[in-house]
Motif scaffolding. Structure first.
Motif, PDB file in Angstrom:
ATOM      1  N   GLN A 121      -4.080  -0.020  -7.255  1.00 38.72           N
ATOM      2  CA  GLN A 121      -3.069   0.700  -6.596  1.00 38.72           C
ATOM      3  C   GLN A 121      -2.019   0.189  -4.925  1.00 38.72           C
ATOM      4  O   GLN A 121      -2.583  -0.188  -4.757  1.00 38.72           O
ATOM      5  CB  GLN A 121      -3.345   2.374  -6.596  1.00 38.72           C
ATOM      6  CG  GLN A 121      -4.191   3.176  -7.392  1.00 38.72           C
ATOM      7  CD  GLN A 121      -3.883   4.131  -7.433  1.00 38.72           C
ATOM      8  OE1 GLN A 121      -4.346   4.888  -8.760  1.00 38.72           O
ATOM      9  NE2 GLN A 121      -5.050   4.650  -6.182  1.00 38.72           N
ATOM     10  N   LEU A 122      -0.672   0.813  -4.766  1.00 36.35           N
ATOM     11  CA  LEU A 122       0.110   0.410  -3.858  1.00 36.35           C
ATOM     12  C   LEU A 122       0.594   1.931  -3.312  1.00 36.35           C
ATOM     13  O   LEU A 122       0.763   2.349  -3.845  1.00 36.35           O
ATOM     14  CB  LEU A 122       0.881  -0.484  -4.539  1.00 36.35           C
ATOM     15  CG  LEU A 122       1.876  -0.809  -3.364  1.00 36.35           C
ATOM     16  CD1 LEU A 122       1.614  -1.584  -1.844  1.00 36.35           C
ATOM     17  CD2 LEU A 122       3.479  -1.796  -3.914  1.00 36.35           C
ATOM     18  N   TRP A 123       0.395   2.354  -2.380  1.00 36.90           N
ATOM     19  CA  TRP A 123       0.772   3.239  -1.171  1.00 36.90           C
ATOM     20  C   TRP A 123       1.943   3.236  -0.382  1.00 36.90           C
ATOM     21  O   TRP A 123       2.018   1.639   0.425  1.00 36.90           O
ATOM     22  CB  TRP A 123      -0.488   3.586  -0.444  1.00 36.90           C
ATOM     23  CG  TRP A 123      -1.861   5.007  -1.513  1.00 36.90           C
ATOM     24  CD1 TRP A 123      -2.606   3.967  -2.574  1.00 36.90           C
ATOM     25  CD2 TRP A 123      -1.776   5.443  -2.292  1.00 36.90           C
ATOM     26  NE1 TRP A 123      -3.373   4.816  -3.164  1.00 36.90           N
ATOM     27  CE2 TRP A 123      -2.499   5.971  -3.041  1.00 36.90           C
ATOM     28  CE3 TRP A 123      -0.685   6.626  -2.445  1.00 36.90           C
ATOM     29  CZ2 TRP A 123      -3.430   7.339  -3.713  1.00 36.90           C
ATOM     30  CZ3 TRP A 123      -1.676   7.616  -2.564  1.00 36.90           C
ATOM     31  CH2 TRP A 123      -2.338   8.366  -3.541  1.00 36.90           C
ATOM     32  N   ARG A 124       2.723   4.032  -0.426  1.00 36.73           N
ATOM     33  CA  ARG A 124       3.804   4.408   0.854  1.00 36.73           C
ATOM     34  C   ARG A 124       2.897   5.397   1.560  1.00 36.73           C
ATOM     35  O   ARG A 124       2.867   6.334   0.850  1.00 36.73           O
ATOM     36  CB  ARG A 124       5.344   4.110   0.606  1.00 36.73           C
ATOM     37  CG  ARG A 124       5.691   4.101   2.363  1.00 36.73           C
ATOM     38  CD  ARG A 124       6.976   4.202   1.910  1.00 36.73           C
ATOM     39  NE  ARG A 124       7.318   5.173   2.086  1.00 36.73           N
ATOM     40  CZ  ARG A 124       7.816   6.526   0.792  1.00 36.73           C
ATOM     41  NH1 ARG A 124       8.027   5.295  -0.901  1.00 36.73           N
ATOM     42  NH2 ARG A 124       8.427   7.510  -0.001  1.00 36.73           N
ATOM     43  N   ILE A 125       2.670   5.464   3.438  1.00 36.71           N
ATOM     44  CA  ILE A 125       1.922   6.336   3.930  1.00 36.71           C
ATOM     45  C   ILE A 125       3.116   6.730   5.318  1.00 36.71           C
ATOM     46  O   ILE A 125       3.697   5.397   6.279  1.00 36.71           O
ATOM     47  CB  ILE A 125       1.143   6.108   4.699  1.00 36.71           C
ATOM     48  CG1 ILE A 125      -0.242   5.715   3.689  1.00 36.71           C
ATOM     49  CG2 ILE A 125       0.725   7.353   5.949  1.00 36.71           C
ATOM     50  CD1 ILE A 125      -1.810   4.873   3.857  1.00 36.71           C
ATOM     51  N   ASP A 126       4.077   7.429   4.552  1.00 36.93           N
ATOM     52  CA  ASP A 126       5.278   8.074   5.717  1.00 36.93           C
ATOM     53  C   ASP A 126       5.135   8.693   7.160  1.00 36.93           C
ATOM     54  O   ASP A 126       5.790   8.413   8.057  1.00 36.93           O
ATOM     55  CB  ASP A 126       6.241   8.814   5.015  1.00 36.93           C
ATOM     56  CG  ASP A 126       6.805   8.516   4.634  1.00 36.93           C
ATOM     57  OD1 ASP A 126       6.889   7.219   3.900  1.00 36.93           O
ATOM     58  OD2 ASP A 126       7.109   8.863   3.402  1.00 36.93           O
ATOM     59  N   LYS A 127       4.284   9.204   7.227  1.00 32.42           N
ATOM     60  CA  LYS A 127       3.493   9.736   8.394  1.00 32.42           C
ATOM     61  C   LYS A 127       2.095  10.317   8.463  1.00 32.42           C
ATOM     62  O   LYS A 127       1.327  10.266   7.291  1.00 32.42           O
ATOM     63  CB  LYS A 127       4.186  11.272   9.081  1.00 32.42           C
ATOM     64  CG  LYS A 127       4.631  11.651   7.297  1.00 32.42           C
ATOM     65  CD  LYS A 127       4.962  13.100   7.930  1.00 32.42           C
ATOM     66  CE  LYS A 127       5.616  14.288   7.185  1.00 32.42           C
ATOM     67  NZ  LYS A 127       7.143  15.204   7.827  1.00 32.42           N
ATOM     68  N   PRO A 128       1.259  10.560   9.356  1.00 31.58           N
ATOM     69  CA  PRO A 128      -0.262  11.519   9.212  1.00 31.58           C
ATOM     70  C   PRO A 128       0.225  12.108   8.187  1.00 31.58           C
ATOM     71  O   PRO A 128       0.946  13.273   8.096  1.00 31.58           O
ATOM     72  CB  PRO A 128      -0.350  11.970  10.550  1.00 31.58           C
ATOM     73  CG  PRO A 128       0.421  11.082  11.567  1.00 31.58           C
ATOM     74  CD  PRO A 128       1.735  10.758  10.716  1.00 31.58           C
ATOM     75  N   GLY A 129      -1.136  12.243   7.909  1.00 31.78           N
ATOM     76  CA  GLY A 129      -1.220  12.846   6.394  1.00 31.78           C
ATOM     77  C   GLY A 129      -0.659  12.744   5.149  1.00 31.78           C
ATOM     78  O   GLY A 129      -0.802  13.611   3.387  1.00 31.78           O
ATOM     79  N   LYS A 130       0.820  12.319   5.169  1.00 29.65           N
ATOM     80  CA  LYS A 130       1.667  11.699   3.759  1.00 29.65           C
ATOM     81  C   LYS A 130       1.797  10.773   3.021  1.00 29.65           C
ATOM     82  O   LYS A 130       2.393   9.536   3.836  1.00 29.65           O
ATOM     83  CB  LYS A 130       2.808  12.271   4.299  1.00 29.65           C
ATOM     84  CG  LYS A 130       3.752  12.335   2.554  1.00 29.65           C
ATOM     85  CD  LYS A 130       5.483  12.478   2.982  1.00 29.65           C
ATOM     86  CE  LYS A 130       6.134  12.719   2.573  1.00 29.65           C
ATOM     87  NZ  LYS A 130       7.653  12.736   2.771  1.00 29.65           N
ATOM     88  N   ALA A 131       0.318  10.924   2.169  1.00 29.31           N
ATOM     89  CA  ALA A 131       0.948   9.505   0.828  1.00 29.31           C
ATOM     90  C   ALA A 131       1.883   9.269  -0.110  1.00 29.31           C
ATOM     91  O   ALA A 131       1.154  10.565  -0.416  1.00 29.31           O
ATOM     92  CB  ALA A 131      -0.888   9.282   1.261  1.00 29.31           C
ATOM     93  N   VAL A 132       2.345   8.507   0.118  1.00 30.21           N
ATOM     94  CA  VAL A 132       3.275   8.356  -1.423  1.00 30.21           C
ATOM     95  C   VAL A 132       2.632   7.100  -2.453  1.00 30.21           C
ATOM     96  O   VAL A 132       2.606   5.598  -1.916  1.00 30.21           O
ATOM     97  CB  VAL A 132       4.712   8.318  -0.876  1.00 30.21           C
ATOM     98  CG1 VAL A 132       5.881   7.805  -2.825  1.00 30.21           C
ATOM     99  CG2 VAL A 132       5.032   9.180  -0.500  1.00 30.21           C
ATOM    100  N   ALA A 153     -10.344   6.650  20.740  1.00 28.19           N
ATOM    101  CA  ALA A 153     -11.010   8.024  20.031  1.00 28.19           C
ATOM    102  C   ALA A 153     -10.159   7.648  18.643  1.00 28.19           C
ATOM    103  O   ALA A 153      -8.800   6.720  18.162  1.00 28.19           O
ATOM    104  CB  ALA A 153     -10.476   9.274  20.369  1.00 28.19           C
ATOM    105  N   VAL A 154     -11.414   7.981  17.767  1.00 25.52           N
ATOM    106  CA  VAL A 154     -10.971   7.798  16.480  1.00 25.52           C
ATOM    107  C   VAL A 154     -10.733   8.841  15.473  1.00 25.52           C
ATOM    108  O   VAL A 154     -11.506   9.866  15.640  1.00 25.52           O
ATOM    109  CB  VAL A 154     -12.356   7.247  15.656  1.00 25.52           C
ATOM    110  CG1 VAL A 154     -11.748   5.859  13.689  1.00 25.52           C
ATOM    111  CG2 VAL A 154     -12.660   5.330  16.404  1.00 25.52           C
ATOM    112  N   SER A 155      -9.357   9.072  14.580  1.00 25.44           N
ATOM    113  CA  SER A 155      -9.359  10.170  13.849  1.00 25.44           C
ATOM    114  C   SER A 155      -8.909   9.900  12.579  1.00 25.44           C
ATOM    115  O   SER A 155      -8.384   8.781  12.207  1.00 25.44           O
ATOM    116  CB  SER A 155      -7.924  10.739  14.600  1.00 25.44           C
ATOM    117  OG  SER A 155      -7.120   9.641  14.588  1.00 25.44           O
ATOM    118  N   VAL A 156      -8.435  10.492  11.528  1.00 33.16           N
ATOM    119  CA  VAL A 156      -8.449  10.570  10.265  1.00 33.16           C
ATOM    120  C   VAL A 156      -6.218  10.034  10.117  1.00 33.16           C
ATOM    121  O   VAL A 156      -5.537  11.445  10.668  1.00 33.16           O
ATOM    122  CB  VAL A 156      -8.622  11.347   9.209  1.00 33.16           C
ATOM    123  CG1 VAL A 156      -7.970  11.060   8.065  1.00 33.16           C
ATOM    124  CG2 VAL A 156     -10.281  10.696   9.155  1.00 33.16           C
TER     125      VAL A 156
END
Length: 292
Positions: A149-160, A112-115
């Motif tokens: 840009q450069l991002w850090r993603i700590d958990k689902p739904g949270k991009a810094v 299954a594919v999810s965002v």
């Protein structure tokens, strides 16, 4: 005595042949098995190889590393095309979806594919690397404007957002101790390095390397901290020491090398995606990848 000499010569010849085979590219798959967007090779925890855009855009292929055959593992939702694959410590596959402006997640059991995460300020998430804590780092170029840009993603739904005043950000890799983050700018032909602290914050942006010609794409580190960088358009992999010194340049058969990954039982086989040939090439190295 004659037998011993013959055996010694044979052993020496075999050893020389084995050494000569290092850094020598050969085909793994047939040409044209993938779309022109072939990218993002990576292995799951069981040693299975996956590559994006098998046969056509919007698919993830599962590739047999013994004979080069492949099959479609999953087809992404309409409007999504992946560019990079990483695996979370929970086993799920994470994908940089540059067309859908997302990072997607694939459940490896159900497919299954999810965002995983979406952000309104994403450009085109391009390449991913991940640390042992499960924090994801993502390059995010704007090809039209030559910015990134450069991002850090700590958990689902949270991009810094970590950085937003860069050139065309593309390849991204962590050092073996995860204290250095490397990011390249394809169009500007620069590689930057950042210090990374225990919380995943970056600082001390420093120019690591710069080239006068051709482009950059994916990058990976070996266990000694050497950085393997695709020279897109030149058809080589350049190897840079942790100090930025060029150690060697490995020629490939194709020119449009887009990404690479270390694999095999000993971590000393490098798999490279080629967009002009639409296939995978492979070569052997002396030092395993950083995750082995």
């Amino acid at each position: 005595m004659k037998y011993f000499f013959t055996a010694f010569v044979s052993l020496a010849t075999c050893t020389a042949g084995a050494q000569e085979s290092l850094y020598t590219a050969r085909d793994l798959t047939a040409e044209n098995m993938f779309s022109q967007n072939i990218e993002g090779p990576n292995f799951d925890r069981d040693g299975n190889l996956y590559v994006v855009n098998f046969q056509k855009d919007g698919t993830i292929g599962k590739i047999n590393t013994q004979n080069g055959s492949g099959e479609v593992f999953v087809t992404l939702p309409e409007g999504s095309i992946a560019n990079s694959i990483q695996f979370h410590r929970n086993g799920h596959m994470l994908l940089a979806d540059f067309k859908g402006h997302n990072v997607l997640q694939v459940n490896m059991r159900t497919r299954a594919v999810s965002v995983y995460v979406h952000h309104p300020f994403f450009n085109q998430p391009n390449d991913l690397c991940i640390n042992k804590k499960g924090q994801l780092f993502a390059s995010d170029p704007n090809w039209k404007n030559g910015t990134g840009q450069l991002w850090r993603i700590d958990k689902p739904g949270k991009a810094v957002l970590l950085a937003n005043q860069m050139g065309t950000t593309n390849g991204i890799a962590l050092s073996p101790d995860e204290r250095t983050l490397y990011v390249n700018e394809s169009v500007q032909r620069r590689i930057w390095k950042f210090d990374v602290n225990a919380r995943g914050h970056i600082s001390n942006k420093t120019l690591f390397a710069e080239f006068p010609d051709f482009g950059f794409d994916g990058m990976k580190c070996d266990k000694a901290g050497n950085l393997y960088v695709t020279r897109y358009g030149k058809g080589t992999i350049v190897v840079l020491s942790p100090e930025g010194k060029q150690l060697r340049e490995i020629p490939l058969k194709g020119k449009a090398c887009s990404n690479l990954v270390f694999g095999g039982e000993d971590g000393k086989t490098v798999y490279v995606t080629l967009q002009d040939r639409k296939c995978l090439e492979t070569f052997r190295v002396e030092i395993p990848g950083k995750d082995f």
